[in-house]
Every structure is written in C-alpha cells, then in structure tokens.
Design an enzyme around this catalytic site. Structure first.
Site, short mmCIF file in Angstrom:
data_model
loop_
_atom_site.label_atom_id
_atom_site.label_comp_id
_atom_site.label_asym_id
_atom_site.label_seq_id
_atom_site.Cartn_x
_atom_site.Cartn_y
_atom_site.Cartn_z
N TRP A 138 0.88 -1.18 0.00
CA TRP A 138 0.00 0.00 0.00
C TRP A 138 0.91 1.21 0.00
O TRP A 138 1.82 1.30 0.83
CB TRP A 138 -0.86 -0.06 1.26
N ASP A 220 -0.03 -4.61 10.02
CA ASP A 220 -1.06 -3.70 9.51
C ASP A 220 -2.28 -4.56 9.21
O ASP A 220 -2.25 -5.41 8.31
CB ASP A 220 -0.56 -2.99 8.24
N LYS A 256 -12.91 -0.68 6.49
CA LYS A 256 -13.47 -1.64 5.52
C LYS A 256 -14.45 -2.60 6.18
O LYS A 256 -15.54 -2.82 5.67
CB LYS A 256 -12.37 -2.46 4.85
N1 PLP Z 1 -3.33 -0.32 5.45
C1 PLP Z 1 -3.70 -0.83 4.27
C2 PLP Z 1 -2.95 -1.99 3.74
C3 PLP Z 1 -4.76 -0.27 3.56
O1 PLP Z 1 -5.10 -0.79 2.37
C4 PLP Z 1 -5.44 0.84 4.09
C5 PLP Z 1 -6.53 1.49 3.36
O2 PLP Z 1 -6.72 1.38 2.19
C6 PLP Z 1 -5.02 1.33 5.33
C7 PLP Z 1 -3.97 0.73 5.98
C8 PLP Z 1 -5.63 2.55 5.95
O3 PLP Z 1 -6.92 2.45 6.34
P1 PLP Z 1 -7.74 3.69 6.85
O4 PLP Z 1 -8.58 4.16 5.73
O5 PLP Z 1 -8.52 3.14 8.00
O6 PLP Z 1 -6.80 4.74 7.31
#
Ligand code: PLP
Length: 409
Positions: A138, A220, A256
């Site tokens: 990401w 994560d 999500k």
């Molecule tokens: N980590 C990963 C791998 C993600 O795909 C995402 C969101 O797309 C996040 C963290 C962050 O999520 P949030 O929208 O809750 O900040």
C-alpha cells in the site's frame, strides 16, 4: 509576489485521481475498480445494517454527550478492538500486557506507531533504523514512516510476478539479511495489493527468522474479515506471533470491515513484555497523540465498541462481514470463469487463489492505460482491481474488456 509563489504543485494521490477521472468520464459503461471500498451488487456504498441499528442506539442514549474523550480514546473501544485482533482468551490480554491507542483510521494507527518507534524503540533515536515494507505494498506505508522521520525505508521481497504468488525464499532471505532490530511492516491478512498471504506454515517460518534475528513486527490489519469471511481465521498470523513471545504493534482499521470509511476509526494494539513496560509506552503515546490530534473523535469508536460489546450485535456484525466477503468470492469465481470461457490468453487461477478485496490481475501499465482510455474501466497502474467494483451487471463487460486488452496490447 505571493508568499506561496514558490510552492510546487504536488502530484495528486493516484487512487483519488483515478476516482475523479472516473467521475468525469461520460461513458455509460464505465466501471471503477480503483478505490478500496466495498460496493454492493448495485455498485453502491453499503451502510452495514448493524451500523444503522447502533447509530439509532447512540442517538437515543441521553447519557452520551460531546465532551472530549481521553487522549488515548474510549476505553471500551480500545479493549474490544484489541480483543478481536488477539482473541477473546489471549494470554497476553490476561497478563495485562496489552494496551491500545484509539487512532484516526488504520493510517492514524500506523502513524502513531511510527512516531513512537522513531522516538523510543530500542533506545531513543531510530532515524537510521531500517523500516522494511513489502514489494509491492500500500503506497502510504513508505510515506507514513518517512514522514515520521525514518530515513532508511527498504522494500522486502514479497511478490513473485512470474509465479503470481508469494516469493517465500526472497522474503525469508531479506529477513535473514536485515540488520538486527529492523522494523518490518507485515500485512496481517488480505495483502494489499497482491491478495496473497503466506500460509500458516510460511508465517511460522517468517516468525522463526524474525525472532532469531530480533526484528520488530508491525502488523497492519486493514482487512480483518475480508480474507476468509471469518474474523478469527483472518487474525491467525497476529495471534501466532503473540504466542511466540514478540513485543509488537498491530494497526487496526475499521474502515473496511465496518464500512466506516469517513469516521476514521482505528486502533493501535500494543503487545509489551509486561504491564510495567506497557504503562510507560502508553504514557509516551499520550504525549504523541496530544501534539497530533489531541483527542480522537467519538462516533466511530462508539459504533464499534457498542457492536463488539453486545453479543447479538457482534453476531450480526460478523454476518455483515461475511456478506461482504462472500460477494467478493462470488465475483472472483465469476470473473475467472468468464475469462476462461473467453479463452483469454494466460492463466487466471490467481483470481480465485488471491483473497481479500483486491486482485492483482497481472495487467501491465500499458494494458491498464488501454483499459482506462479505450474501455473506461478504471484500475490502478499496478494492475490491482477492487473486486467489489464488479457486479453481476458489469462483469461481462469487464471480462470482455480484459480479453480484448490482453489480446491486443
Ligand atoms: N493499510 C492498508 C494496507 C490499507 O489498504 C489501508 C486502506 O486502504 C489502510 C492501511 C488505511 O486504512 P484507513 O482508511 O482506515 O486509514
């Protein structure tokens, strides 16, 4: 001359630019497979039924007000969120060595973890400590750690493009050669963007090397429930590492799995050696939060806490998560079947082998460009597609477009 005359134009964030381009596209057949958010079979966002129910409970509760929360957040949210990561009967929780920080989404949890590690982990200046993120990952992982002051951010091998699967040897090799005490960001489940997770045996191999080489585990967990439809199964790796005695962090996002994208509800779970270490860590976390957002917002945390702490609502939420995961599975099976029926060149088994919200199609940047320009199908340059963007109405068009692209580009 403006005082801002020298400010350079920053490049837009790719995934949001893609959504804007999609909005402006007049083609009635257009499909957005970019942004990582759940969509129903009608292509609409989904407010989880359990969330609607709990929203009403909150509105009707006259004991609630809008005072500041504690700096570290709502206690009943923090503890219940950590419980779904580590398990109801986690020995670490029973031993009072698990704590948490309510954060602004998973991003906030990563940010708080990174800020803490840079200041305090294993000594007190970690500017030079290497931080390893998977290749690919990401895209925000790099930036969040760099922004927290880490100067040495490195990729670790993860994806084998040829095999369209995990590069286990590469991964283990990078773990073996990383300097002692390096920080490793591991995706707890449903790896973004590849949709490929290590198996249990592979996770055990990873843990063995990380323990021996004294590497720091920073999970994560942004998709718990999305990989298998089951929260416990998706937390297997995190729980296994706890049984192996690691002190570690786990950044949890409820964006999500609760559909609470804009409430910004996340949690940083901290597993420490003992309660005394934990106490001091939390005291420093409080200082970091204070200068960042001072106090967290309550709405998302209340929604999650009430749901997780009320057995009937908890059961209903798990059902809602399964509804989302099942729809993704259905779209995977259907897309793979359609491509195989069209005899699209290449192999397409990876679509059903991969898990979570995304599929790493294997389309190259030129093919992606063609899909966007010629077919109005929007996907990330990496070839990642959001499976939730597929519906029973658009899947034929998407499959035909992938076929056309693979044959012609
Ligand atoms: N980590 C990963 C791998 C993600 O795909 C995402 C969101 O797309 C996040 C963290 C962050 O999520 P949030 O929208 O809750 O900040």
């Amino acid at each position: 001359m403006s005082l801002f005359g020298e400010v350079p134009q920053a490049t837009p964030v790719a995934v949001f630019k893609l959504s804007n381009d999609f909005k402006e596209d007049a083609n009635p057949k257009k499909v957005n497979l970019g942004v990582g958010a759940y969509r129903t079979d009608e292509g609409q966002p989904w407010v989880l039924p359990v969330v609607k129910k709990v929203e009403k409970i909150i509105v009707a509760d006259n004991s609630l007000n809008h005072e500041y929360l504690a700096i570290l957040g709502l206690p009943e949210f923090r503890s219940s969120a950590s419980k779904i990561a580590l398990g109801e009967d986690s020995p670490a929780i029973q031993e009072n060595r698990v704590g948490a920080v309510q954060c602004l989404g998973g991003t906030g949890a990563l940010k708080m973890g990174a800020e803490f590690l840079r200041r305090w982990y294993n000594g007190n200046d970690n500017t030079k400590t290497p931080v390893y993120v998977s290749a690919p990952t990401w895209e925000n992982h790099n930036a969040v750690f760099a922004n927290a002051g880490f100067e040495d951010i490195r990729p670790y091998k993860y994806w084998d493009a040829e095999k369209r699967g995990l590069d286990l040897d590469g991964l283990l090799g990078d773990l073996e050669s990383a300097p002692k005490h390096s920080i490793f960001v591991l995706h707890a489940c449903a790896h973004n963007p590849t949709g490929t997770d290590p198996t249990h045996v592979e996770w055990m191999q990873v843990a063995e090397v990380m323990k021996r080489r004294k590497l720091f585990v920073f999970f994560d967990s942004a998709y718990q429930g999305f990989a298998s439809g089951c929260l416990d199964k998706d937390a297997w790796a995190v729980r296994y590492f706890v049984t192996q005695g690691f002190e570690m962090f786990c950044a949890q996002s409820f964006s999500k799995n609760f559909g609470l994208y804009n409430e910004r509800v996340g949690n940083l779970t901290i597993v420490a050696r003992d309660s005394d270490n934990l106490k001091r860590v939390l005291s420093q976390m409080e200082k970091i939060v204070r200068v960042t957002w001072s106090n967290p917002p309550s709405q998302g945390a209340r929604l999650v806490a009430i749901t997780l702490n009320t057995p009937e609502l908890f059961a209903e939420w798990k059902d809602n998560v399964k509804t989302m995961a099942d729809r993704v599975l259905l779209m995977r099976a259907s897309l793979q079947a359609k491509l195989q029926a069209l005899e699209t060149p290449g192999t397409w088994n990876h679509i059903t082998q991969q898990i979570g919200m995304f599929s790493f199609t294997g389309l190259n940047p030129k093919q992606v460009e063609y899909m966007i320009k010629e077919r109005s199908i929007y996907l990330m340059a990496s070839g990642r597609i959001n499976m939730c963007g597929l519906t029973t109405k658009n899947i034929d068009y998407v499959a035909e477009s992938i076929h056309d692209t693979v044959v012609n580009v």
